[in-house]
Design a protein around this motif. Structure first.
Motif, short mmCIF file in Angstrom:
data_model
loop_
_atom_site.label_atom_id
_atom_site.label_comp_id
_atom_site.label_asym_id
_atom_site.label_seq_id
_atom_site.Cartn_x
_atom_site.Cartn_y
_atom_site.Cartn_z
N ALA A 131 35.82 32.22 36.61
CA ALA A 131 37.54 32.18 37.28
C ALA A 131 37.71 31.98 37.82
O ALA A 131 36.55 32.35 39.14
CB ALA A 131 38.25 33.82 37.02
N ASP A 132 38.02 30.45 37.72
CA ASP A 132 38.50 29.79 39.31
C ASP A 132 39.36 30.37 39.99
O ASP A 132 40.83 30.74 39.70
CB ASP A 132 39.24 28.85 39.11
CG ASP A 132 39.47 27.74 39.91
OD1 ASP A 132 39.15 28.10 41.51
OD2 ASP A 132 39.69 26.43 40.18
N PRO A 133 39.21 30.88 41.68
CA PRO A 133 40.26 31.86 41.97
C PRO A 133 41.21 31.53 42.72
O PRO A 133 41.96 32.31 42.19
CB PRO A 133 39.17 32.77 43.50
CG PRO A 133 38.23 31.30 43.46
CD PRO A 133 38.25 31.31 42.19
N ALA A 134 41.15 29.78 42.47
CA ALA A 134 42.43 29.36 43.33
C ALA A 134 43.63 28.75 41.80
O ALA A 134 44.36 28.11 42.24
CB ALA A 134 42.18 27.84 43.81
N SER A 135 42.78 29.04 40.42
CA SER A 135 43.94 28.22 39.60
C SER A 135 44.29 29.68 37.89
O SER A 135 42.73 30.50 38.14
CB SER A 135 42.29 27.22 38.96
OG SER A 135 43.03 26.58 38.38
N VAL A 154 39.44 34.44 30.30
CA VAL A 154 38.61 35.07 31.51
C VAL A 154 39.77 34.12 32.34
O VAL A 154 39.97 32.63 32.18
CB VAL A 154 37.23 34.53 32.32
CG1 VAL A 154 37.36 35.46 33.63
CG2 VAL A 154 36.96 36.02 31.75
N SER A 155 40.60 34.22 33.21
CA SER A 155 41.44 33.27 33.69
C SER A 155 42.32 34.09 35.08
O SER A 155 42.62 35.06 35.36
CB SER A 155 42.64 32.95 32.99
OG SER A 155 43.57 32.68 33.80
N GLY A 156 41.65 32.88 35.83
CA GLY A 156 42.37 33.57 37.22
C GLY A 156 43.46 33.29 37.28
O GLY A 156 44.25 33.03 36.56
N PRO A 157 44.94 33.32 39.10
CA PRO A 157 44.26 33.34 40.29
C PRO A 157 43.38 34.16 40.62
O PRO A 157 43.82 35.26 40.08
CB PRO A 157 45.35 32.45 41.34
CG PRO A 157 45.82 33.07 40.28
CD PRO A 157 45.81 32.38 39.28
N TRP A 158 42.83 34.25 41.48
CA TRP A 158 42.94 35.75 41.77
C TRP A 158 43.45 37.00 42.49
O TRP A 158 44.41 36.16 43.17
CB TRP A 158 41.47 35.38 43.82
CG TRP A 158 40.79 36.35 44.00
CD1 TRP A 158 41.77 37.37 45.40
CD2 TRP A 158 40.00 37.40 43.75
NE1 TRP A 158 40.70 38.71 45.73
CE2 TRP A 158 40.06 38.37 44.82
CE3 TRP A 158 39.19 37.58 42.32
CZ2 TRP A 158 39.51 39.29 44.49
CZ3 TRP A 158 38.37 38.88 42.38
CH2 TRP A 158 38.09 39.88 43.88
N SER A 161 41.05 41.56 43.81
CA SER A 161 41.09 43.18 43.07
C SER A 161 39.74 42.18 41.55
O SER A 161 41.02 41.23 40.86
CB SER A 161 40.90 44.07 42.83
OG SER A 161 41.49 44.51 41.42
N HIS A 162 38.49 42.85 41.64
CA HIS A 162 38.07 41.77 39.46
C HIS A 162 39.12 42.92 38.92
O HIS A 162 38.96 44.34 39.13
CB HIS A 162 37.10 42.89 40.23
CG HIS A 162 35.67 41.50 40.59
ND1 HIS A 162 35.16 40.53 40.75
CD2 HIS A 162 35.10 41.96 42.08
CE1 HIS A 162 34.61 40.17 41.58
NE2 HIS A 162 34.56 41.26 42.36
N GLN A 163 39.20 42.00 38.00
CA GLN A 163 40.28 42.84 36.61
C GLN A 163 39.36 42.20 35.63
O GLN A 163 39.29 41.26 34.99
CB GLN A 163 41.70 42.60 36.69
CG GLN A 163 42.58 43.27 37.90
CD GLN A 163 42.11 44.57 38.31
OE1 GLN A 163 42.73 44.84 37.31
NE2 GLN A 163 42.56 45.25 38.87
N LEU A 164 39.42 43.09 34.36
CA LEU A 164 38.90 42.89 33.40
C LEU A 164 40.37 41.83 32.97
O LEU A 164 40.93 42.38 32.68
CB LEU A 164 38.71 43.78 32.20
CG LEU A 164 38.07 43.52 31.11
CD1 LEU A 164 37.11 43.30 30.95
CD2 LEU A 164 38.20 44.64 29.83
N GLY A 165 39.23 40.39 32.14
CA GLY A 165 39.85 39.53 32.03
C GLY A 165 40.58 38.32 32.98
O GLY A 165 41.07 37.22 32.61
N GLY A 166 40.47 38.92 34.76
CA GLY A 166 41.36 38.33 35.57
C GLY A 166 40.30 37.26 35.90
O GLY A 166 40.14 36.84 36.33
N SER A 167 39.22 38.25 36.22
CA SER A 167 38.43 37.96 36.82
C SER A 167 36.67 37.66 36.75
O SER A 167 35.68 36.93 36.23
CB SER A 167 38.01 38.35 38.24
OG SER A 167 37.39 39.76 38.66
N TYR A 168 36.98 38.59 35.40
CA TYR A 168 35.29 38.63 34.39
C TYR A 168 35.43 39.87 32.79
O TYR A 168 36.52 40.19 32.75
CB TYR A 168 33.99 39.93 35.13
CG TYR A 168 34.82 40.89 34.78
CD1 TYR A 168 34.67 42.01 33.53
CD2 TYR A 168 35.73 42.06 36.03
CE1 TYR A 168 34.52 43.60 33.90
CE2 TYR A 168 36.37 42.99 35.63
CZ TYR A 168 35.86 44.27 34.77
OH TYR A 168 36.34 45.49 34.75
#
Length: 204
Positions: A131-135, A154-158, A161-168
């Motif tokens: 995930a691009d934390p800014a996008s 998987v899709s940002g933004p940040w 905290s780490h979330q399944l599907g959010g950061s990984y």
């Protein structure tokens, strides 16, 4: 059997199984403002230990284990570009070190691959940070070849905290021949079609 004077000594050697191989890998340029995370950082996998710095521009590199020792495991990628998020989205710390520098390329219909060779056989949990934390537009679909788990978006933004599907993404796969393949593909149409890989954790 060893002979010492008039005495004979029998030595017994035990054959122990090879130690399990687990890895933390920070994918990106890992420049001074975005170094590798500290060894106390477990990320989403809750696996603290040494983080290998893998710069995609090198294409191929040997991977270090959780203790920092170089192994015979080789990581290769077909994409050599990477970027850093600036200005920072995550103020500081290990989350920033992992997430804000990343491999960045590909496009809709193009596959970014990360290929491991030399792994011990067995079952692995594969955490792929993508995930691009800014996008919210650089969305990646992550697959692990041979896993029964389907491709995961998987899709940002940040979000803090780490979330399944959010950061990984998280997959389980059995390695039999030493190799493991991760594939990422952009899911949005041009120009918001880039793939992202911030890092990988393998748990044997």
């Amino acid at each position: 059997t060893h002979t010492r004077g008039n005495k004979h000594h029998i030595s017994t050697f035990l054959t122990l199984p090879a130690a399990a191989q687990s890895f933390n890998i920070d994918v990106g340029q890992n420049l001074i403002l975005w170094p590798t995370p500290s060894a106390t950082y477990g990320a989403a996998a809750a696996q603290p230990g040494h983080w290998t710095a893998f710069n995609p521009s090198a294409s191929t590199a040997a991977i270090e284990d959780l203790g920092g020792a170089l192994t015979n495991v080789i990581l290769t990628t077909n994409v050599t570009s990477s970027v850093n998020t600036f200005p920072a989205v995550i103020a500081s710390g290990d989350d920033q070190a992992l997430m804000e520098d990343f491999q960045w390329s590909g496009g809709l219909g193009q596959v970014t691959s990360l290929h491991f060779e030399g792994l011990l056989p067995g079952e692995y949990q594969v955490y792929t940070y993508a995930a691009d934390p800014a996008s919210s537009t650089d969305n990646s679909s992550v697959s692990v070849i041979g896993s029964a788990d389907p491709a995961q978006d998987v899709s940002g933004p940040w979000t803090g905290s780490h979330q399944l599907g959010g950061s990984y993404a998280l997959h389980t796969v059995t390695v039999t021949n030493g190799s493991l393949d991760i594939e990422l593909e952009g899911t949005n149409p041009f120009p918001n079609d880039r793939t992202v890989c911030n890092g990988i954790q393998l748990i044997h």
